[in-house]
Design an enzyme around this catalytic site. Structure first.
Site, PDB file in Angstrom:
ATOM      1  N   ASP A   1      44.011  35.651  40.020  1.00 32.07           N
ATOM      2  CA  ASP A   1      42.986  34.767  40.572  1.00 32.07           C
ATOM      3  C   ASP A   1      43.716  33.582  41.182  1.00 32.07           C
ATOM      4  O   ASP A   1      44.897  33.717  41.498  1.00 32.07           O
ATOM      5  CB  ASP A   1      41.975  34.372  39.479  1.00 32.07           C
ATOM      6  CG  ASP A   1      40.611  34.026  40.070  1.00 32.07           C
ATOM      7  OD1 ASP A   1      40.578  33.242  41.030  1.00 32.07           O
ATOM      8  OD2 ASP A   1      39.592  34.536  39.583  1.00 32.07           O
TER       9      ASP A   1
ATOM     10  N   HIS B   1      44.671  34.726  44.263  1.00 32.24           N
ATOM     11  CA  HIS B   1      43.593  34.440  45.207  1.00 32.24           C
ATOM     12  C   HIS B   1      43.886  33.180  46.011  1.00 32.24           C
ATOM     13  O   HIS B   1      42.997  32.635  46.634  1.00 32.24           O
ATOM     14  CB  HIS B   1      42.254  34.282  44.479  1.00 32.24           C
ATOM     15  CG  HIS B   1      41.712  35.561  43.898  1.00 32.24           C
ATOM     16  ND1 HIS B   1      40.475  35.650  43.318  1.00 32.24           N
ATOM     17  CD2 HIS B   1      42.256  36.792  43.824  1.00 32.24           C
ATOM     18  CE1 HIS B   1      40.271  36.898  42.898  1.00 32.24           C
ATOM     19  NE2 HIS B   1      41.344  37.604  43.185  1.00 32.24           N
TER      20      HIS B   1
END
Ligand SMILES: *[C@@H]1O[C@H](CO)[C@@H](O)[C@H](O)[C@H]1NC(C)=O
Ligand SMILES: *[C@@H]1O[C@H](CO)[C@@H](O)[C@H](O)[C@H]1NC(C)=O
Ligand SMILES: *[C@@H]1O[C@H](CO)[C@@H](O)[C@H](O)[C@H]1NC(C)=O
Ligand SMILES: *[C@@H]1O[C@H](CO)[C@@H](O)[C@H](O)[C@H]1NC(C)=O
Ligand SMILES: *[C@@H]1O[C@H](CO)[C@@H](O)[C@H](O)[C@H]1NC(C)=O
Ligand SMILES: *[C@@H]1O[C@H](CO)[C@@H](O)[C@H](O)[C@H]1NC(C)=O
Ligand SMILES: *[C@@H]1O[C@H](CO)[C@@H](O)[C@H](O)[C@H]1NC(C)=O
Ligand SMILES: *[C@@H]1O[C@H](CO)[C@@H](O)[C@H](O)[C@H]1NC(C)=O
Length: 406
Positions: free
Chosen positions: A223, A246
């Site tokens: 993430d 991410h």
């Protein structure tokens, strides 16, 4: 100055001689204490050492088994020399009921570390023992999963030379009154030995934090590599290797009604971003019943992308349907943004997407030196909405020179 109870010291020293219950050994006069495994819950010994000793050593070869939450706030001038491992016992029932609750985005954490002048280093490991969490989350998507480390209302904290692995969820949350340095650390991608997906393993998150430096680190996760959450100011992120993430993300911001979120004065520089969903990103909510805020003076500089789906992103319609976004544009304003010297390859054709809400909600957006940013496949594409670029910036984004574009 510290005062400590001589009797309890004596007891600790004596008990440490008994092989079955080694706990804390204190060496006067420098107040260095060694904490070893007790065979049971090591949280109380570790906590007491941190509260009473100047230097707490967890020697190499030792694994502390933390079975109960660590409220390690209020420390002062404490060095934690972690050469061994601190492992958080995955007793899911215990932690979901007793982990420290963090209202922001409904989180819990194993460990609150706070106070002033705190150092944690030594080459050791924080092990989140995540497998049981990944498996439990697979059948309960509302399961509260603990953040390994929350640096909480602290001042002058240095974290260096520490590895983190198997995080159940976010690796770190930083909420600083003033100054934290994190140099270097290594976060490794949790590995699931089952087929269960490992979600939300953010590397570093800053929240209500001023003056934080995160640098010289390897972060392999799934993430955000680093995310600047509400009220993060004066943050420097430099020289990171982010793999699988991410992105380096401002936000998401403006999510909660009635809240005003500020992110100001952030620089992210010399970042190598590989196999990622996003590279340099700003995300803010729009729609009905959300919050508001301001993102100002953010620089993303010297990034090298390798297989990144969306290398450069402004998304002022984050998690919001397009029609809701059109009717209720974002009230999180974005100003004075610099994307500078960003090169490498995207996964597909899209290399940059600047999607702003209308009516001047994005202003002074600058892109410069993105010529080296190429599509991984297809024709290199830059897109934008409601952004007016000028000068050098406009050359790369020929459609972004007036507000009528879409
Ligand atoms: C942690 O300990 C401090 C000092 O003992 C106390 O004031 C605070 O309320 C505790 N925090 C939590 C969340 O339990
Ligand atoms: C704590 O660590 C810092 C940074 O390595 C060092 O400068 C300081 O002397 C240490 N304090 C003690 C009491 O050893
Ligand atoms: C990290 O800690 C290990 C073990 O104490 C030490 O050998 C190594 O030199 C340290 N590395 C850095 C970069 O400080
Ligand atoms: C799922 O997790 C939540 C939050 O931790 C908990 O309240 C709930 O009881 C769990 N549900 C089940 C079916 O275990
Ligand atoms: C951020 O700071 C502003 C100004 O101090 C404050 O009004 C707002 O409530 C803070 N937001 C958060 C999420 O703490
Ligand atoms: C941003 O940086 C400028 C220049 O150093 C400083 O004057 C300003 O106070 C900073 N803003 C915040 C919110 O800290
Ligand atoms: C913008 O933020 C940087 C730190 O990231 C700071 O050095 C600079 O002074 C700030 N500029 C303004 C105009 O506040
Ligand atoms: C651009 O970024 C690359 C990669 O970080 C770096 O090697 C190069 O020196 C930078 N160029 C300039 C002009 O700063």
């Amino acid at each position: 100055m510290r005062s400590y109870n001589l009797l309890s010291l004596l007891v600790l020293c004596v008990s440490s001689v008994l092989a079955l219950t080694p706990t804390i050994t204190r060496r006067a006069p420098d107040a260095e204490c060694t904490v070893t495994a007790s065979g049971g819950d090591d949280a109380p010994h570790f906590l007491s050492a941190a509260q009473n000793c100047d230097v707490v050593v967890i020697p190499s070869g030792t694994t502390l088994d933390i079975q109960t939450r660590l409220n390690m706030t209020g420390l002062s001038n404490t060095n934690i020399t972690l050469q061994g491992t601190i492992r958080f016992n995955p007793d899911i029932d215990y932690w979901t009921g007793n982990g420290f609750f963090i209202p922001f985005q409904t989180q819990i954490t194993f460990w609150l570390l706070g106070g002033e002048n705190i150092v944690m280093n030594g080459g050791g490991t924080l092990d989140g023992a995540g497998q049981a969490w990944y498996d439990a989350f697979a059948s309960n998507s509302s399961l509260l999963r603990p953040i390994i480390l929350t640096v909480f209302q602290a001042e002058n904290v240095l974290i260096e030379n520490i590895s983190m692995l198997n995080s159940p969820e976010w690796h770190n949350l930083v909420s600083m009154k003033r100054k934290m340095w994190c140099i270097p650390t290594s976060l490794s991608m949790p590995k699931s030995t089952s087929d269960n997906f490992i979600a939300n393993t953010d590397g570093w998150n800053t929240y209500r934090s001023d003056n934080v430096v995160i640098k010289d680190s390897n972060i392999v996760n799934g993430d955000d590599c680093v995310a600047f959450k509400p009220n993060s100011t004066n943050i420097l992120v430099s020289n990171l290797n982010c793999d699988g993430s991410h992105g380096i993300s401002v936000g998401s911001l403006g999510q909660f009604p009635g809240m005003f979120d500020i992110v100001r004065n952030v620089t992210a520089v010399n970042i190598r971003m590989s196999n990622a969903q996003n590279g340099a990103r700003i995300k803010a909510w729009a729609g009905q019943n959300v919050g508001s805020g301001i993102v100002q003076n953010i620089t993303f500089k010297n990034f090298i992308m390798n297989k990144v789906d969306n290398p450069v992103v402004i998304d002022q319609c984050y998690m919001t349907a397009a029609d809701a976004c059109a009717e209720f544009p974002s009230n999180t304003f974005i100003q004075d943004i610099f994307f500078t010297n960003i090169s490498g390859t995207a996964s597909g054709s899209k290399v940059a997407s600047l999607a702003c809400s209308p009516d001047g909600r994005c202003s002074d957006i600058n892109v410069d030196g993105l010529d080296g940013l190429k599509a991984g496949s297809g024709k290199t594409t830059f897109t934008c909405q409601n952004v007016v670029l000028e000068g050098e910036s406009a050359k790369l984004f020929p459609t972004c020179t007036d507000t009528s574009n879409d």
